[in-house]
Design an enzyme around this catalytic site. Structure first.
Site, PDB file in Angstrom:
ATOM      1  N   HIS A 483      -4.293   2.574  -7.592  1.00  0.00           N
ATOM      2  CA  HIS A 483      -2.840   2.614  -7.733  1.00  0.00           C
ATOM      3  C   HIS A 483      -2.116   2.299  -6.426  1.00  0.00           C
ATOM      4  O   HIS A 483      -0.881   2.176  -6.404  1.00  0.00           O
ATOM      5  CB  HIS A 483      -2.413   4.004  -8.226  1.00  0.00           C
ATOM      6  CG  HIS A 483      -1.117   4.005  -8.973  1.00  0.00           C
ATOM      7  ND1 HIS A 483      -0.324   2.891  -9.119  1.00  0.00           N
ATOM      8  CD2 HIS A 483      -0.447   5.008  -9.614  1.00  0.00           C
ATOM      9  CE1 HIS A 483       0.746   3.182  -9.822  1.00  0.00           C
ATOM     10  NE2 HIS A 483       0.694   4.480 -10.130  1.00  0.00           N
ATOM     11  N   ASP A 487      -0.006  -1.357 -10.183  1.00  0.00           N
ATOM     12  CA  ASP A 487       0.858  -0.445 -10.930  1.00  0.00           C
ATOM     13  C   ASP A 487       0.388  -0.332 -12.375  1.00  0.00           C
ATOM     14  O   ASP A 487      -0.374  -1.178 -12.873  1.00  0.00           O
ATOM     15  CB  ASP A 487       2.301  -0.932 -10.890  1.00  0.00           C
ATOM     16  CG  ASP A 487       2.880  -0.903  -9.480  1.00  0.00           C
ATOM     17  OD1 ASP A 487       2.444  -0.035  -8.685  1.00  0.00           O
ATOM     18  OD2 ASP A 487       3.743  -1.746  -9.190  1.00  0.00           O
TER      19      ASP A 487
END
Length: 513
Positions: A483, A487
């Site tokens: 992450h 995204d």
């Protein structure tokens, strides 16, 4: 003359290795390219073949010892002791004049084993498939000539003096009877020299040789299993690539009753066997230590999470069922769901290269090609060989490379460099029945796709505005990603693209057959 064999360079970044197991002992005969020992490195466990033929004179590095590349491991002599084998067999030839007179009538065995020194043709007839390992039994022949003569009471040795045909039928008898019934001395007076070779050759493939029947190379794991099951590898027909003997072949040969009664046993529950590891303490292998360390570093250095989608692969399943027979005939590879998943994933990686990217400090690196790491479950742990330029391959190309890499990974034949350079990983968690999991991303990669098991179940489908319940082939796809740079929306776009490609099912033009 003696020659030292050193630890070779096993990859660009491999500087040392640990000797995990010696396959040969001092005094053993070794041929060129025959495995000498097993070595574990940071990337892969592999076997070191002998560059020369000769006799093991000294083992310089012991098991569990770690040494650098270039360190001498073993010395191999010129095998001059092998010259004693021929004089040892001459008295045996005189003791069996009848087989010697028939030697001209049996040219086929003579052609199959031209290395027999002055021995009558019937000596070589029982072992045409062991021609490559014949020198080893020849040296050991003088050890117990009197006991080996009765070792083949059931072989048709008595018929050998009468006609050449029975002498050639001897190879059809596996060496196992030589070990199981040593009690009948009668054939000793008929052809002791002819029985000497098979009695010695029987243990050779299991103890450290590299051949078994016509199946070629046998892995240490298979040899160990054969010893445990009491299976003679010379009598096993391999079903692997190129006739290679696999674990399943040994298990089938070791329990023929179970194999023949399989249909009747389907309705019965098979109890799980208790593992011999229960209640023991085992040290981690070098490979397991490396995997453990990298997993912890990866989890601590990245921000990992997983997104999951459900995919209807009914159309893919129908296409696969329709073409899998022709596909295997033309390519020699079985057609599974994995190549379809791989092709859909690689196409989506081209459209969304952030899933294929790596982190370099404060920069994001987008590779110019898709190198697909394939997770392979082995007895030594999970390894990820790489299908390079996967974006340039069709279904046949992907299936062939995946099958080849998986086979060589499980057989310790993978080169360390074949584990490097992957940009994205595909792990088939459904191969063991799991619906899905949350796979771990290993640096420097930033994403990994897990494919669950394909199951048929009732689902709601929409057709012309109306809903209905139908039986469909369904699978879960789980994408774990870093992450820090990927995204949730990026992951969703990638998974949606893979889902749409698979549900469309239009792969006929991509089969490559």
């Amino acid at each position: 003359m003696s020659e030292s064999v050193s630890l070779p360079a096993l990859g660009e970044s491999v500087t040392e290795g640990t000797v995990t197991r010696w396959l040969k002992n001092v005094g053993d005969r070794v041929e060129v390219d025959e495995p000498l020992l097993e070595v574990s490195t940071d990337k892969v466990d592999t076997e070191i073949p002998s560059p020369v033929a000769g006799v093991i004179e000294a083992i310089l590095v012991q098991e569990d010892e770690t040494v650098e590349v270039g360190t001498a491991l073993v010395t191999i002599g010129d095998g001059s002791g092998g010259g004693d084998a021929a004089p040892a067999e001459e008295p045996q030839a005189e003791a069996a004049p009848a087989p010697a007179e028939e030697a001209p009538a049996a040219p086929a065995p003579a052609e199959q084993a031209p290395a027999a020194q002055e021995a009558p043709a019937p000596q070589e007839a029982p072992a045409p498939q062991q021609a490559q390992t014949a020198p080893a039994p020849a040296q050991e022949a003088p050890a117990a000539p009197a006991q080996e003569a009765p070792a083949q009471p059931q072989a048709p040795a008595q018929e050998a003096p009468a006609a050449p045909a029975p002498a050639q039928e001897a190879p059809a008898q596996p060496q196992a009877p030589a070990q199981e019934a040593p009690a009948a001395p009668a054939p000793a007076q008929q052809a002791p020299a002819a029985q000497q070779a098979p009695a010695q050759e029987a243990p050779a493939p299991q103890q450290g040789g590299s051949h078994a029947g016509t199946s070629g190379y046998v892995t240490p794991i298979v040899r160990k299993l054969a010893n445990e099951q009491g299976v003679d590898l010379a009598s096993v027909t391999g079903t692997g690539v190129g006739g290679r003997i696999r674990k399943q072949d040994v298990l089938s040969a070791g329990s023929p009753a179970t194999a023949t009664e399989a249909p009747a046993a389907k309705a019965e529950r098979q109890p799980l066997e208790t593992s011999p590891l229960r209640g023991t303490t085992q040290p981690m292998t070098r490979l397991r230590k490396v995997v453990a360390e990298r997993a912890v570093v990866s989890m601590q250095s990245t921000a990992q999470l997983t997104s999951v989608v459900e995919v209807d692969v009914t159309r893919v399943a129908r296409l696969r069922d329709r073409v899998k027979g022709t596909f295997q005939e033309k390519t020699g590879t079985k057609l599974s769901f994995l190549p379809f998943f791989a092709l859909a994933a690689v196409e989506a990686l081209r459209a969304y290269p952030i899933i294929n990217s790596t982190v370099d400090g404060d920069a994001i690196v987008y590779p110019e090609r898709e190198n697909l790491s394939i997770a392979v479950d082995t007895e030594r742990g999970l390894l990820t060989p790489v299908v390079r330029d996967a974006g340039e391959l069709d279904i046949a190309g992907l299936a062939g490379q995946i099958a080849d890499l998986a086979e060589r990974t499980r057989n310790n034949q993978l080169k360390p460099d074949e584990l490097a350079g992957g940009t994205f990983t595909l792990t088939n968690t459904g191969s063991r029945g799991a619906l899905f999991d949350t796979p771990v991303v290993f640096l420097p990669q930033t994403a990994i796709l897990g494919t669950g098991v394909v199951v048929k179940r009732p689902v709601v489908i929409s057709d012309d505005g109306s809903d209905a319940i139908a039986i469909r082939s369904m699978v879960y796809l789980a994408l774990s990603y870093d992450h820090r740079i990927i995204d949730g929306a990026d992951a969703a776009r990638f998974l949606t693209a893979v889902k749409a490609r698979l549900e469309e099912g239009d792969f006929e033009g991509d089969l490559g057959i």
